[in-house]
Scaffold this active site. Structure first.
Site, PDB file in Angstrom:
ATOM      1  N   PHE A  11      38.668  49.878  81.173  1.00 40.64           N
ATOM      2  CA  PHE A  11      39.465  49.701  82.391  1.00 40.64           C
ATOM      3  C   PHE A  11      38.873  48.623  83.297  1.00 40.64           C
ATOM      4  O   PHE A  11      39.495  47.586  83.548  1.00 40.64           O
ATOM      5  CB  PHE A  11      39.578  51.062  83.101  1.00 40.64           C
ATOM      6  CG  PHE A  11      40.006  51.006  84.533  1.00 40.64           C
ATOM      7  CD1 PHE A  11      41.113  50.266  84.924  1.00 40.64           C
ATOM      8  CD2 PHE A  11      39.313  51.722  85.506  1.00 40.64           C
ATOM      9  CE1 PHE A  11      41.510  50.221  86.265  1.00 40.64           C
ATOM     10  CE2 PHE A  11      39.702  51.688  86.836  1.00 40.64           C
ATOM     11  CZ  PHE A  11      40.799  50.932  87.214  1.00 40.64           C
ATOM     12  N   THR A  35      36.218  54.488  74.388  1.00 44.21           N
ATOM     13  CA  THR A  35      37.221  54.651  75.446  1.00 44.21           C
ATOM     14  C   THR A  35      37.920  53.329  75.764  1.00 44.21           C
ATOM     15  O   THR A  35      38.989  53.329  76.369  1.00 44.21           O
ATOM     16  CB  THR A  35      36.593  55.206  76.747  1.00 44.21           C
ATOM     17  OG1 THR A  35      35.521  54.352  77.149  1.00 44.21           O
ATOM     18  CG2 THR A  35      36.072  56.612  76.540  1.00 44.21           C
ATOM     19  N   ASP A  56      28.174  48.826  69.338  1.00 46.90           N
ATOM     20  CA  ASP A  56      27.711  49.946  70.152  1.00 46.90           C
ATOM     21  C   ASP A  56      26.384  49.553  70.799  1.00 46.90           C
ATOM     22  O   ASP A  56      25.434  49.200  70.096  1.00 46.90           O
ATOM     23  CB  ASP A  56      27.524  51.176  69.245  1.00 46.90           C
ATOM     24  CG  ASP A  56      27.249  52.449  70.035  1.00 46.90           C
ATOM     25  OD1 ASP A  56      26.511  52.379  71.036  1.00 46.90           O
ATOM     26  OD2 ASP A  56      27.760  53.515  69.643  1.00 46.90           O
ATOM     27  N   LEU A  71      28.587  47.342  81.534  1.00 48.56           N
ATOM     28  CA  LEU A  71      29.584  48.326  81.953  1.00 48.56           C
ATOM     29  C   LEU A  71      29.817  49.405  80.898  1.00 48.56           C
ATOM     30  O   LEU A  71      30.658  50.287  81.093  1.00 48.56           O
ATOM     31  CB  LEU A  71      30.935  47.631  82.240  1.00 48.56           C
ATOM     32  CG  LEU A  71      31.147  47.005  83.625  1.00 48.56           C
ATOM     33  CD1 LEU A  71      30.158  45.889  83.917  1.00 48.56           C
ATOM     34  CD2 LEU A  71      32.572  46.490  83.751  1.00 48.56           C
ATOM     35  N   ARG A 104      14.465  38.634  77.191  1.00 46.62           N
ATOM     36  CA  ARG A 104      14.250  37.559  76.210  1.00 46.62           C
ATOM     37  C   ARG A 104      14.931  36.269  76.651  1.00 46.62           C
ATOM     38  O   ARG A 104      14.373  35.174  76.511  1.00 46.62           O
ATOM     39  CB  ARG A 104      14.788  37.989  74.838  1.00 46.62           C
ATOM     40  CG  ARG A 104      14.652  36.920  73.752  1.00 46.62           C
ATOM     41  CD  ARG A 104      15.101  37.421  72.396  1.00 46.62           C
ATOM     42  NE  ARG A 104      16.523  37.595  72.279  1.00 46.62           N
ATOM     43  CZ  ARG A 104      17.407  36.601  72.040  1.00 46.62           C
ATOM     44  NH1 ARG A 104      16.970  35.346  71.939  1.00 46.62           N
ATOM     45  NH2 ARG A 104      18.683  36.848  71.906  1.00 46.62           N
ATOM     46  N   TYR A 143      26.166  62.259  82.186  1.00 44.76           N
ATOM     47  CA  TYR A 143      26.612  61.037  82.866  1.00 44.76           C
ATOM     48  C   TYR A 143      25.753  60.762  84.102  1.00 44.76           C
ATOM     49  O   TYR A 143      25.196  59.675  84.252  1.00 44.76           O
ATOM     50  CB  TYR A 143      28.079  61.173  83.252  1.00 44.76           C
ATOM     51  CG  TYR A 143      28.684  59.932  83.856  1.00 44.76           C
ATOM     52  CD1 TYR A 143      28.862  58.775  83.085  1.00 44.76           C
ATOM     53  CD2 TYR A 143      29.094  59.901  85.175  1.00 44.76           C
ATOM     54  CE1 TYR A 143      29.432  57.631  83.637  1.00 44.76           C
ATOM     55  CE2 TYR A 143      29.663  58.767  85.730  1.00 44.76           C
ATOM     56  CZ  TYR A 143      29.827  57.629  84.963  1.00 44.76           C
ATOM     57  OH  TYR A 143      30.386  56.492  85.501  1.00 44.76           O
ATOM     58  N   LYS A 147      22.994  57.736  84.154  1.00 49.05           N
ATOM     59  CA  LYS A 147      23.119  56.590  85.064  1.00 49.05           C
ATOM     60  C   LYS A 147      21.910  56.472  85.997  1.00 49.05           C
ATOM     61  O   LYS A 147      21.475  55.371  86.338  1.00 49.05           O
ATOM     62  CB  LYS A 147      24.408  56.710  85.886  1.00 49.05           C
ATOM     63  CG  LYS A 147      25.688  56.489  85.085  1.00 49.05           C
ATOM     64  CD  LYS A 147      25.887  55.026  84.719  1.00 49.05           C
ATOM     65  CE  LYS A 147      27.295  54.759  84.199  1.00 49.05           C
ATOM     66  NZ  LYS A 147      27.518  53.335  83.901  1.00 49.05           N
TER      67      LYS A 147
END
Length: 311
Positions: A11, A35, A56, A71, A104, A143, A147
């Protein structure tokens, strides 16, 4: 510049891709499509300045870029609770891999953090100095704590390796390209209203949220990335206008001319009662504040979902 956006088909990520392409940058969009959705960036696939990689972020990535926007992470409770171990790995291993890449390359890197780091807050509105009140073993912890750990890693890389970092704490954001079944309140209410189904309100509907339209949020994100290197954050970004769930539901019903009625259900575990950003830092450091009113933003979002449901 060559800019890497992880979660670029999601999104927020897809809107960021649009905005940076428009500024003339070359975009490397990375997504594992857990998602994210290819339809969000399908209009960019033929653009010579846009490259898509299915990857991933829990695995290392070896590319050459000038900036990194991190994100990647499922952001709605339905999605991040589906595989909570993977959610934590995405936040923590993903941050480690992207920070290693930035180190790097000597690239500037931005972390899309969240208001969830404040948990169910004891102070209102929330300032960046507040450390939060998070349950470390609850169903939302994968979550919230993921974070929080990512922020820890960013600031340790900044202190230890002098990496140029930016950390933004995103408050409830909505707009076109939200997933219709992501369980977030704005998409839930709009889809239910357009289908004339009961609008599900958890608890008594007095809990509040502050809703920021996606265009405003993306403008703030780019401003933070392009700000002086001394501005590391964390910095709150969201709309400080606060609404109860009942107020939001009634406005959505009005704007959609829906026949929906309100249906009340028990409040989920660890659901915050209040959420409102103090954006004084964003105003003073970045000259940023949201411009789009809730009604204007909802109208644009309703049109998107109406078109989606009509297909």
């Amino acid at each position: 510049m060559n800019i890497l956006i992880t979660g670029g088909a999601g999104f927020l990520g897809s809107h960021l891709c649009d905005a940076l392409i428009e500024k003339g940058h070359d975009i490397l969009c990375v997504d594992n499509f857990f998602t994210g959705n290819k339809s969000n960036i399908s209009h960019l696939l033929t653009n010579p300045n846009f490259t898509l990689i299915r990857h991933d972020v829990t695995f290392p990535l070896y590319v050459e870029v000038d900036q990194i926007y991190n994100l990647a992470c499922p952001a709605s409770p339905i999605h991040y609770q589906f595989d909570p171990v993977q959610t934590t790995k995405t936040s923590v291993h993903g941050a480690i891999n992207m920070l290693g890449l930035a180190k790097r390359l000597k690239a500037r890197i931005l972390q899309a953090s969240t208001s969830e780091v404040y948990g169910d807050p004891e102070i209102h509105p929330q300032t960046e100095e507040y450390w939060g009140r998070v349950n470390p073993i609850g169903i939302r912890s994968c979550y919230d704590e993921g974070k929080r750990c990512a922020e820890t890693l960013f600031f340790d890389y900044w202190r230890q390796h002098k990496l140029e970092i930016k950390v933004m704490r995103i408050f409830n954001t909505y707009g076109p390209r939200m997933h219709p079944n992501d369980g977030r309140v704005v998409s839930n209410f709009i889809v239910q209203a357009l289908n004339n189904k009961p609008i599900t309100i958890y608890g008594d509907g007095s809990q509040t949220r502050s809703f920021c339209y996606v265009d405003d949020l993306i403008t703030g994100m780019i401003k933070l990335m392009e700000s002086h290197k001394s501005i590391t954050g964390p910095i709150n970004m969201g709309n400080p206008s606060e609404f109860t769930m009942i107020e939001l539901a009634e406005l959505v019903i009005k704007l959609t001319s829906s026949r929906s009625k309100l249906k009340f259900k028990p409040l989920p575990e660890d659901d915050p009662k209040q959420r409102q950003p103090n954006i004084s830092l964003a105003k003073s450091k970045l000259n940023w504040s949201p411009k789009v009113s809730l009604e204007e933003g909802l109208n644009k979002t309703i049109i998107y979902f109406k078109n989606l449901l009509d297909k």
